[in-house]
Design a protein around this motif. Structure first.
Motif, short mmCIF file in Angstrom:
data_model
loop_
_atom_site.label_atom_id
_atom_site.label_comp_id
_atom_site.label_asym_id
_atom_site.label_seq_id
_atom_site.Cartn_x
_atom_site.Cartn_y
_atom_site.Cartn_z
N PRO A 1 3.80 9.71 -16.90
CA PRO A 1 5.16 9.23 -17.20
C PRO A 1 5.89 10.05 -18.25
CG PRO A 1 3.51 7.78 -18.15
CD PRO A 1 2.77 8.72 -17.25
N ARG A 2 5.18 10.58 -19.23
CA ARG A 2 5.86 11.35 -20.28
C ARG A 2 6.49 12.62 -19.70
NH1 ARG A 2 4.89 9.00 -25.04
NH2 ARG A 2 2.97 7.76 -25.25
N GLN A 3 5.76 13.27 -18.80
CA GLN A 3 6.31 14.47 -18.17
C GLN A 3 7.54 14.13 -17.32
OE1 GLN A 3 3.17 13.63 -18.55
NE2 GLN A 3 1.74 15.38 -18.40
N ALA A 4 7.49 12.97 -16.65
CA ALA A 4 8.65 12.55 -15.85
C ALA A 4 9.86 12.30 -16.75
CB ALA A 4 8.31 11.30 -15.05
N LEU A 5 9.66 11.62 -17.86
CA LEU A 5 10.76 11.35 -18.79
C LEU A 5 11.29 12.63 -19.42
CD1 LEU A 5 9.36 8.13 -20.48
CD2 LEU A 5 11.42 8.28 -19.07
N ASP B 1 13.01 5.69 -11.52
CA ASP B 1 11.91 6.52 -12.01
C ASP B 1 11.65 6.27 -13.48
OD1 ASP B 1 11.73 7.66 -9.50
OD2 ASP B 1 11.82 9.72 -10.22
N TRP B 2 12.72 6.20 -14.24
CA TRP B 2 12.55 6.03 -15.68
C TRP B 2 12.07 4.62 -16.02
CZ3 TRP B 2 17.99 8.49 -15.77
CH2 TRP B 2 17.87 9.85 -15.49
N ALA B 3 12.52 3.64 -15.21
CA ALA B 3 12.01 2.28 -15.41
C ALA B 3 10.50 2.23 -15.16
CB ALA B 3 12.73 1.31 -14.48
N ARG B 4 10.06 2.92 -14.12
CA ARG B 4 8.63 2.99 -13.83
C ARG B 4 7.87 3.71 -14.95
NH1 ARG B 4 7.74 6.06 -8.60
NH2 ARG B 4 5.58 5.44 -8.98
N ALA B 5 8.47 4.82 -15.43
CA ALA B 5 7.80 5.62 -16.46
C ALA B 5 7.62 4.80 -17.74
CB ALA B 5 8.63 6.87 -16.74
N TRP B 6 8.67 4.11 -18.16
CA TRP B 6 8.56 3.31 -19.39
C TRP B 6 7.55 2.18 -19.23
CZ3 TRP B 6 9.74 5.55 -23.54
CH2 TRP B 6 10.89 6.34 -23.69
N LEU B 7 7.49 1.60 -18.04
CA LEU B 7 6.53 0.53 -17.82
C LEU B 7 5.09 1.06 -17.88
CD1 LEU B 7 6.27 -2.49 -17.33
CD2 LEU B 7 6.36 -2.04 -14.86
N LEU B 8 4.87 2.25 -17.32
CA LEU B 8 3.55 2.86 -17.40
C LEU B 8 3.13 3.11 -18.85
CD1 LEU B 8 3.70 5.44 -14.45
CD2 LEU B 8 2.17 3.47 -14.61
N LEU B 9 4.12 3.34 -19.70
CA LEU B 9 3.85 3.57 -21.12
C LEU B 9 3.79 2.27 -21.92
CD1 LEU B 9 6.16 6.68 -21.63
CD2 LEU B 9 3.65 6.67 -21.69
N GLY B 10 4.02 1.15 -21.23
CA GLY B 10 4.00 -0.14 -21.92
C GLY B 10 5.26 -0.46 -22.68
N GLU B 11 6.31 0.30 -22.44
CA GLU B 11 7.60 0.08 -23.12
C GLU B 11 8.46 -0.82 -22.24
OE1 GLU B 11 8.36 0.99 -26.08
OE2 GLU B 11 6.72 2.39 -26.52
N VAL B 12 8.22 -2.12 -22.32
CA VAL B 12 8.84 -3.07 -21.41
C VAL B 12 10.35 -3.13 -21.60
CG1 VAL B 12 8.93 -5.51 -20.74
CG2 VAL B 12 6.73 -4.43 -21.27
#
Length: 391
Positions: free
Chosen positions: A278-282, A307-318
């Motif tokens: 996710p960090r690379q996607a962001l 995509d960014w909503a998915r990335a933040w969720l993968l990082l636990g940033e709800v």
């Protein structure tokens, strides 16, 4: 042209018809004129002014309409023929693809309706250019079916496109058709079959145009990411990036490939998320936004917040995921795509695992919104569950 009789005589003789034989077919089988009438026309003693008679003789004797001063379009029957039909179809298809990138779904549906009607009406034409355009209309129909959440129909359209492409035997059309089949198989979670179809498309694409190879490479990269093949994903996306052009619509030609740099970057973002990066996607976000703005790609601008909503969720940033989902939902509603709206509701269900105040508020708002939306827009389905599919 001093009078049409000279042309009629010349082409009658080329066809090997006598004046009596032409007279018998003048207005169609069983609707003739006298031989003297034909003689007077050919001698210029009798003028022909009825355009329908001239069109009838043109079809019978093979006289180009322009020699009679007529256009290919028949205002009385609404019929088109020859180069005018093909040129009109090409313009309509190009317009439909441009509309696809910027307009709401109802406008896209209207843009596809006319080329669909023309293909159906003139389906008997078998020349290569017509078949090429017919294949592209099937592709448009497939994209439209996806946005309407009619996924099996989308696959069927791409399969019909492939059948037409096989008649042509041209790498560009074959590769795009196989790419579409592979993409729909991926959406149906038939991942091994999807990769197989996309690899076949990739092999064909090496003999196709640069634009087609770029398009196929980007979609193949995404399929590799779906099966967690990071090495092949990296190779395919690098190939697509090398081939990418920042000029929107460049090189599309009759393959109608609108896959500029922003589209390739979006497939890279999608793949990185499937690979749990996710960090690379962001990190792609600033470049993606800049490229989308430069290319005025409204549909991609609408999709990319997911995509960014998915990335933040993968990082636990709800909280950040909730904000990006709100952005995505706003664009989805504006474009009126059941496919997009359903993906917003799918991500909402993932967020509901977290009992935060923002998630509860979002959930309540979407449940209220669901009452005003078509049922298919909010219904869960099994398509794309291997990953959040985007098109």
């Amino acid at each position: 042209m001093d009078h049409p009789g000279r042309l009629i005589k010349t082409y009658r003789e080329r066809c090997g018809l006598t004046q009596a034989e032409l007279a018998a077919q003048w207005h169609g089988p069983g609707c003739g004129v006298s031989v003297r009438y034909v003689q007077e026309v050919e001698a210029g003693q009798r003028r022909l002014r009825d355009p329908q008679v001239l069109r009838r003789l043109s079809a019978l004797l093979g006289i180009p309409l322009w020699l009679f001063g007529l256009d290919e379009y028949d205002p009385d029957t609404g019929a088109l023929s020859g180069p005018h039909l093909l040129a009109l179809l090409e313009q309509l298809i190009c317009h439909a693809w441009q509309v696809r990138r910027s307009a709401p779904l109802p406008v896209i549906e209207q843009a596809v309706a006319l080329p669909r009607m023309l293909i159906e009406r003139y389906r008997a034409l078998g020349e290569p250019r017509f078949l090429r355009l017919a294949a592209q209309v099937e592709r448009l129909e497939a994209v439209l079916a996806v946005e309407q959440k009619r996924y099996p129909q989308a696959l069927a359209h791409f399969q019909r496109m492939y059948a037409t492409a096989q008649q042509l035997g041209e790498p560009d059309t074959l590769a795009i058709a196989l790419m579409g089949i592979g993409t729909e198989l991926e959406r149906a979670n038939r991942l091994p079959e999807a990769v197989e179809a996309l690899e076949a498309a990739s092999r064909l694409a090496t003999r196709a145009s640069r634009a087609v190879e770029r398009l196929v490479s980007a979609y193949l990269a995404r399929a590799y990411a779906s099966v967690h093949d990071e090495r092949h994903f990296g190779r395919a996306i690098e190939r697509a990036l090398c081939l990418a052009s920042s000029a929107y619509g460049a090189e599309q030609g009759e393959a109608f490939v609108f896959q500029p740099l922003s589209g390739v970057l979006a497939e890279q973002s999608y793949g990185l998320l499937d690979l749990q990066q996710p960090r690379q996607a962001l990190a792609l976000k600033p470049r993606l936004l800049q490229q989308i703005a430069a290319e005025r790609n409204s549909w991609l601008r609408a999709w990319i917040p997911l995509d960014w909503a998915r990335a933040w969720l993968l990082l636990g940033e709800v909280e950040a995921s909730v904000q990006e989902l709100r952005d995505f939902l706003q664009h989805s509603l504006a474009l009126g795509s059941p496919h997009m709206i359903s993906r917003a509701f799918r991500h909402k269900r993932l967020l509901e695992r977290y009992e935060t105040a923002s998630v509860r508020l979002l959930s309540e708002e979407l449940e209220e919104l669901a009452c005003s939306l078509p049922a298919e827009s909010v219904a869960e389905d099994h398509y794309g569950l291997a990953s959040d599919d985007r098109h």
